[in-house]
Design an enzyme around this catalytic site. Structure first.
Site, PDB file in Angstrom:
ATOM      1  CG  HIS A 183     -55.674 -17.767 -58.520  1.00 40.89           C
ATOM      2  ND1 HIS A 183     -56.695 -17.351 -57.767  1.00 40.89           N
ATOM      3  CD2 HIS A 183     -54.480 -17.664 -57.733  1.00 40.89           C
ATOM      4  CE1 HIS A 183     -56.155 -16.892 -56.368  1.00 40.89           C
ATOM      5  NE2 HIS A 183     -54.753 -17.043 -56.658  1.00 40.89           N
TER       6      HIS A 183
ATOM      7  CE  LYS B 129     -55.417 -21.103 -55.810  1.00 42.42           C
ATOM      8  NZ  LYS B 129     -54.362 -21.574 -54.802  1.00 42.42           N
TER       9      LYS B 129
HETATM   10  N1  LIG Z   1     -49.533 -17.639 -49.165  1.00 42.99           N
HETATM   11  C1  LIG Z   1     -49.232 -17.045 -50.396  1.00 42.99           C
HETATM   12  O1  LIG Z   1     -48.621 -15.841 -50.430  1.00 42.99           O
HETATM   13  C2  LIG Z   1     -49.225 -17.967 -51.511  1.00 42.99           C
HETATM   14  C3  LIG Z   1     -49.656 -19.248 -51.434  1.00 42.99           C
HETATM   15  N2  LIG Z   1     -49.516 -20.230 -52.691  1.00 42.99           N
HETATM   16  C4  LIG Z   1     -49.719 -21.417 -52.326  1.00 42.99           C
HETATM   17  O2  LIG Z   1     -48.387 -22.144 -52.251  1.00 42.99           O
HETATM   18  C5  LIG Z   1     -48.683 -23.479 -52.706  1.00 42.99           C
HETATM   19  C6  LIG Z   1     -47.498 -23.721 -53.835  1.00 42.99           C
HETATM   20  O3  LIG Z   1     -47.903 -23.086 -54.895  1.00 42.99           O
HETATM   21  P1  LIG Z   1     -46.949 -23.148 -56.288  1.00 42.99           P
HETATM   22  O4  LIG Z   1     -45.629 -22.940 -55.782  1.00 42.99           O
HETATM   23  O5  LIG Z   1     -47.670 -22.319 -57.538  1.00 42.99           O
HETATM   24  O6  LIG Z   1     -47.151 -24.614 -56.577  1.00 42.99           O
HETATM   25  P2  LIG Z   1     -46.241 -25.945 -57.564  1.00 42.99           P
HETATM   26  O7  LIG Z   1     -46.915 -26.998 -57.580  1.00 42.99           O
HETATM   27  O8  LIG Z   1     -45.528 -24.996 -58.505  1.00 42.99           O
HETATM   28  O9  LIG Z   1     -45.111 -25.907 -56.144  1.00 42.99           O
HETATM   29  C7  LIG Z   1     -45.182 -27.068 -55.217  1.00 42.99           C
HETATM   30  C8  LIG Z   1     -43.914 -27.778 -55.230  1.00 42.99           C
HETATM   31  O10 LIG Z   1     -44.124 -28.607 -54.028  1.00 42.99           O
HETATM   32  C9  LIG Z   1     -43.491 -29.840 -54.351  1.00 42.99           C
HETATM   33  N3  LIG Z   1     -43.889 -31.059 -53.642  1.00 42.99           N
HETATM   34  C10 LIG Z   1     -44.653 -31.814 -53.785  1.00 42.99           C
HETATM   35  N4  LIG Z   1     -44.820 -32.656 -52.776  1.00 42.99           N
HETATM   36  C11 LIG Z   1     -43.658 -32.340 -51.876  1.00 42.99           C
HETATM   37  C12 LIG Z   1     -43.250 -32.828 -50.712  1.00 42.99           C
HETATM   38  N5  LIG Z   1     -43.860 -34.151 -50.037  1.00 42.99           N
HETATM   39  N6  LIG Z   1     -42.207 -32.246 -50.130  1.00 42.99           N
HETATM   40  C13 LIG Z   1     -41.636 -31.152 -50.806  1.00 42.99           C
HETATM   41  N7  LIG Z   1     -42.097 -30.633 -52.005  1.00 42.99           N
HETATM   42  C14 LIG Z   1     -43.357 -31.206 -52.469  1.00 42.99           C
HETATM   43  C15 LIG Z   1     -44.110 -30.120 -55.991  1.00 42.99           C
HETATM   44  O11 LIG Z   1     -43.242 -31.110 -56.422  1.00 42.99           O
HETATM   45  P3  LIG Z   1     -44.092 -31.754 -57.860  1.00 42.99           P
HETATM   46  O12 LIG Z   1     -44.282 -30.839 -58.738  1.00 42.99           O
HETATM   47  O13 LIG Z   1     -43.332 -33.106 -58.087  1.00 42.99           O
HETATM   48  O14 LIG Z   1     -45.386 -32.537 -57.174  1.00 42.99           O
HETATM   49  C16 LIG Z   1     -43.592 -28.685 -56.557  1.00 42.99           C
HETATM   50  O15 LIG Z   1     -42.333 -28.593 -56.852  1.00 42.99           O
HETATM   51  C17 LIG Z   1     -50.091 -23.789 -53.118  1.00 42.99           C
HETATM   52  O16 LIG Z   1     -50.839 -24.204 -51.893  1.00 42.99           O
HETATM   53  C18 LIG Z   1     -50.407 -22.232 -53.280  1.00 42.99           C
HETATM   54  O17 LIG Z   1     -51.979 -22.014 -53.278  1.00 42.99           O
HETATM   55  C19 LIG Z   1     -48.889 -19.765 -53.925  1.00 42.99           C
HETATM   56  C20 LIG Z   1     -48.695 -18.361 -54.082  1.00 42.99           C
HETATM   57  C21 LIG Z   1     -48.667 -17.589 -52.989  1.00 42.99           C
HETATM   58  O1  LIG Z   2     -51.776 -20.762 -56.160  1.00 39.01           O
HETATM   59  C1  LIG Z   2     -51.606 -19.502 -56.224  1.00 39.01           C
HETATM   60  O2  LIG Z   2     -50.990 -18.971 -57.020  1.00 39.01           O
HETATM   61  C2  LIG Z   2     -51.969 -18.824 -55.010  1.00 39.01           C
HETATM   62  N1  LIG Z   2     -52.326 -19.303 -53.762  1.00 39.01           N
HETATM   63  C3  LIG Z   2     -52.653 -18.528 -52.656  1.00 39.01           C
HETATM   64  C4  LIG Z   2     -54.199 -18.740 -52.562  1.00 39.01           C
HETATM   65  O3  LIG Z   2     -54.755 -19.990 -52.732  1.00 39.01           O
HETATM   66  O4  LIG Z   2     -54.876 -17.797 -51.963  1.00 39.01           O
HETATM   67  C5  LIG Z   2     -52.287 -17.168 -52.540  1.00 39.01           C
HETATM   68  C6  LIG Z   2     -52.313 -16.488 -54.145  1.00 39.01           C
HETATM   69  O5  LIG Z   2     -53.661 -16.346 -54.325  1.00 39.01           O
HETATM   70  C7  LIG Z   2     -51.610 -17.134 -55.157  1.00 39.01           C
END
Ligand SMILES: NC(=O)C1=CN([C@@H]2O[C@H](COP(=O)(O)OP(=O)(O)OC[C@H]3O[C@@H](n4cnc5c(N)ncnc54)[C@H](OP(=O)(O)O)[C@@H]3O)[C@@H](O)[C@H]2O)C=CC1
Ligand SMILES: O=C(O)C1=N[C@H](C(=O)O)C[C@H](O)C1
EC number: 1.17.1.8
Length: 250
Positions: free
Chosen positions: A135, A139
């Site tokens: 990744h 992350k």
């Molecule tokens: N299921 C899937 O297909 C995928 C899952 N993921 C997962 O999704 C999650 C997010 O990933 P990603 O977008 O890369 O992470 P980011 O850190 O880019 O985004 C998370 C966002 O949530 C915000 N946040 C923090 N606390 C809160 C709160 N209390 N309420 C609302 N928003 C809040 C953060 O703000 P701040 O930056 O200020 O903390 C940030 O803007 C991870 O757990 C990742 O593993 C990611 C990709 C694909």
């Molecule tokens: O944090 C990410 O970027 C991603 N998170 C998810 C995970 O933890 O499996 C899905 C994907 O791998 C991207």
């Protein structure tokens, strides 16, 4: 066509920004709220949201989903970090709101869902199986939710087939050299600038190896799965874990 009103939680994050665009461009969906840190999820019902998509952080996602359930809003959740205990607490919440549907999916990329399914199908036929996830270095969690889910499915398939532990003569290893142990399956996490989200499942037998690999080169790869779930979750009350459950894979 009736319009489905959608909210995005974590809307300023990497995934949240991509989901906001995808919802805005999707026929039949209307973006009614885009919340991030410090916004009040408990007041979301005022926006008329019917479905909320959560891509926030592991430490807040359970509180978000609980607040959604209590307001009668369906939830599509991609945030990682869910434990069995947290899922049980959601089931308890859902018992009081039996019309609400919640999907928790560690990966919304269709190829990644299929890779997990193929790995589970193959697992019982191989002596050894290890998972490598790769990744971007921003992350927060390791190993990835997808890799954990994959390893758990491999372990379940091996146990159902009556297989014992995998061969491994290691008696001395530097810290972390053999990766994390997820239900007896070794999982290795690589963090590298330039990567997005990638996974390799290695399966070995004497004289042969099967490698199942999936690459998400761009976060748009997750959007068809997210939009499919947003449209489907209202017809699926209760808790669903894994997008494969909505794909009619048999
Ligand atoms: N299921 C899937 O297909 C995928 C899952 N993921 C997962 O999704 C999650 C997010 O990933 P990603 O977008 O890369 O992470 P980011 O850190 O880019 O985004 C998370 C966002 O949530 C915000 N946040 C923090 N606390 C809160 C709160 N209390 N309420 C609302 N928003 C809040 C953060 O703000 P701040 O930056 O200020 O903390 C940030 O803007 C991870 O757990 C990742 O593993 C990611 C990709 C694909
Ligand atoms: O944090 C990410 O970027 C991603 N998170 C998810 C995970 O933890 O499996 C899905 C994907 O791998 C991207």
């Amino acid at each position: 066509m009736t319009t489905l009103r959608v909210a995005v939680l974590g809307a300023a994050g990497r995934m949240g920004r991509t989901v906001v665009e995808a919802v805005q461009d999707a026929p039949g969906l209307e973006l009614v709220a885009a919340l991030d840190r410090d916004d009040d999820v408990a007041a979301l019902a005022d926006t008329g949201a019917q479905v909320a998509v959560d891509f926030t952080v592991p430490s807040v996602t359970e509180a978000n989903v609980t607040a959604l359930i209590r307001q009668g809003i369906h939830a599509v959740v991609g945030t990682t970090g869910w434990t069995d205990e947290a899922l049980d607490r959601l089931r308890t919440e859902l018992a009081a709101q039996p019309q609400v549907g919640v999907l928790i999916a560690p990966n919304f990329a269709l190829g990644a869902v299929l890779a997990m399914r193929f790995a589970a199908m193959a697992a019982r036929w191989f002596e050894s199986a290890e998972v490598v996830e790769l990744h971007h270095p921003d992350k927060a969690d390791a190993p990835s939710g997808t890799a954990r889910h994959t390893a758990e499915a491999i372990a379940r398939a091996r146990s159902q087939a009556g297989l014992g532990p995998m061969p491994d003569a290691t008696t001395s290893a530097a810290d972390g050299a053999r990766g994390a142990d997820v239900d007896g399956v070794r999982v290795h996490a690589v963090r590298l600038r330039g990567l997005t989200a990638h996974e390799e499942i290695l399966l070995g037998n004497p004289g042969e190896q099967l490698t199942i690999r999936h690459d998400s080169f761009d976060r748009v790869s997750f959007m068809p799965g997210v939009l499919h779930a947003v449209r489907a979750i209202g017809d699926r009350p209760g808790l669903t874990v894994g997008l494969d459950q909505l794909l009619d894979l048999g």
